[in-house]
Design an enzyme around this catalytic site. Structure first.
Site, PDB file in Angstrom:
ATOM      1  CB  THR A  13      -0.400 -10.218 -11.388  1.00 43.64           C
ATOM      2  OG1 THR A  13      -1.617 -10.320 -10.636  1.00 43.64           O
ATOM      3  CG2 THR A  13      -0.124 -11.526 -12.118  1.00 43.64           C
ATOM      4  CB  SER A  15       3.955  -7.836  -6.796  1.00 46.41           C
ATOM      5  OG  SER A  15       4.658  -8.281  -7.933  1.00 46.41           O
ATOM      6  CB  SER A  17       2.957  -0.201  -5.250  1.00 47.67           C
ATOM      7  OG  SER A  17       1.765  -0.331  -6.016  1.00 47.67           O
ATOM      8  N   GLY A  18       2.005  -1.639  -2.801  1.00 51.03           N
ATOM      9  CA  GLY A  18       0.818  -1.987  -2.024  1.00 51.03           C
ATOM     10  C   GLY A  18       0.717  -3.434  -1.603  1.00 51.03           C
ATOM     11  N   GLY A  20       0.178  -6.204  -3.320  1.00 52.44           N
ATOM     12  CA  GLY A  20       0.964  -7.164  -4.089  1.00 52.44           C
ATOM     13  C   GLY A  20       2.413  -7.195  -3.656  1.00 52.44           C
ATOM     14  CE1 TYR A 151     -11.890  -3.660  -7.351  1.00 50.31           C
ATOM     15  CE2 TYR A 151     -13.384  -3.229  -5.536  1.00 50.31           C
ATOM     16  CZ  TYR A 151     -12.175  -3.686  -6.001  1.00 50.31           C
ATOM     17  OH  TYR A 151     -11.240  -4.170  -5.119  1.00 50.31           O
TER      18      TYR A 151
END
Length: 262
Positions: A13, A15, A17-18, A20, A151
């Site tokens: 999940t 995914s 970018s970055g 993931g 967070y």
């Protein structure tokens, strides 16, 4: 080392970018078929296309996991053997900036979205007698900072549910683990670091900025930020056949930032 992922199907999940994306690409490179997930159809499709261009197997699944409809649409991509709950958000807000509705909102995205995917996909793993669930957590779950308390709390929930799920799945052939990154050099982290560097006079080169940040702002024993592929390697190991005796674990990939004997 062959991770034994050929013939396995994974959903990562968040995914598009970055971090993931790095995880999806790593799993695909080891032979897994990968469902690339995101909320932006173009970006998500581009990652899947890139994996296929390198000889891997990949599909795109688009949906907002913070909603029942979006989660259902992603789960409709089919059964998977490996679920990596990576999708999440953070905004850096302080206690004084937060209202209860913002705590509810981030919990829905960072915790409940993963629970939805577990409810959709883990029964099939249990029935087949093999599966891997990996939560992406973080050191702030154990050593929270003053800022972004909402967070921090969602990370703690992810770590906690990992262990509870491992207990629930005892003896089924399905494992549940957490990979807990420290400061990882994604584009948002780079941009945020440059903003802090301008305020604190770090520089002039990126090497100077990164060293200062990893020494004073987000300190760790290695003296740099982690790279997405280093986290992806840890996830890929836990997803593979060699990690069958590991469940309920917290694998920290943080350069030694969290100093704990537990």
């Amino acid at each position: 080392m062959d991770m034994g992922l050929s013939g396995k199907r994974a959903l990562v999940t968040g995914s598009s970018s970055g971090l993931g994306r790095a995880i999806a690409e790593s799993l695909a490179a080891e032979g897994a078929s990968v469902v690339v997930h995101g909320r932006d159809e173009v970006r998500t499709g581009a990652v899947a296309d890139g994996i296929r261009a390198r000889g891997g197997d990949a599909w795109a699944a688009v949906g907002d996991l913070a909603t029942e409809g979006g989660a259902g649409a992603v789960a409709a991509a089919g059964e998977v053997d490996i679920l990596v709950n990576n999708a999440g958000v953070y905004d850096g807000l302080a206690w004084s900036d937060l209202a209860p509705r913002q705590w509810q909102s981030i919990y829905e995205v960072n915790v409940v979205s993963g629970v939805r995917m577990i409810e959709y996909l883990v029964p099939g793993m249990r029935q087949r007698g093999w599966g891997r669930i990996i939560q992406i957590g973080g050191g702030l779950a154990l050593q929270p900072a003053a800022d972004q308390p909402h967070y921090n709390a969602t990370l703690a929930a992810r770590h906690n549910l990992t262990v509870s799920l491992a207990r629930e799945l005892a003896g089924t052939g399905v494992t549940s683990n957490t990979v807990a990154p420290g400061a990882i050099l994604t584009e948002p982290v780079r941009e945020m670091t440059y903003r802090v560097a301008a305020q604190r006079g770090w520089g002039p080169t990126w090497e100077d900025v990164e060293k200062a940040a990893a020494t004073t702002w987000s300190p760790n024993d290695i003296g740099r930020f982690g790279r997405p592929e280093e986290v992806a390697a840890a996830v890929t190991f836990l997803a593979g056949v060699h990690a069958g005796y590991i469940s309920g674990a917290d694998l920290r990939v943080d350069g030694g930032a969290i100093r704990s004997v537990a």
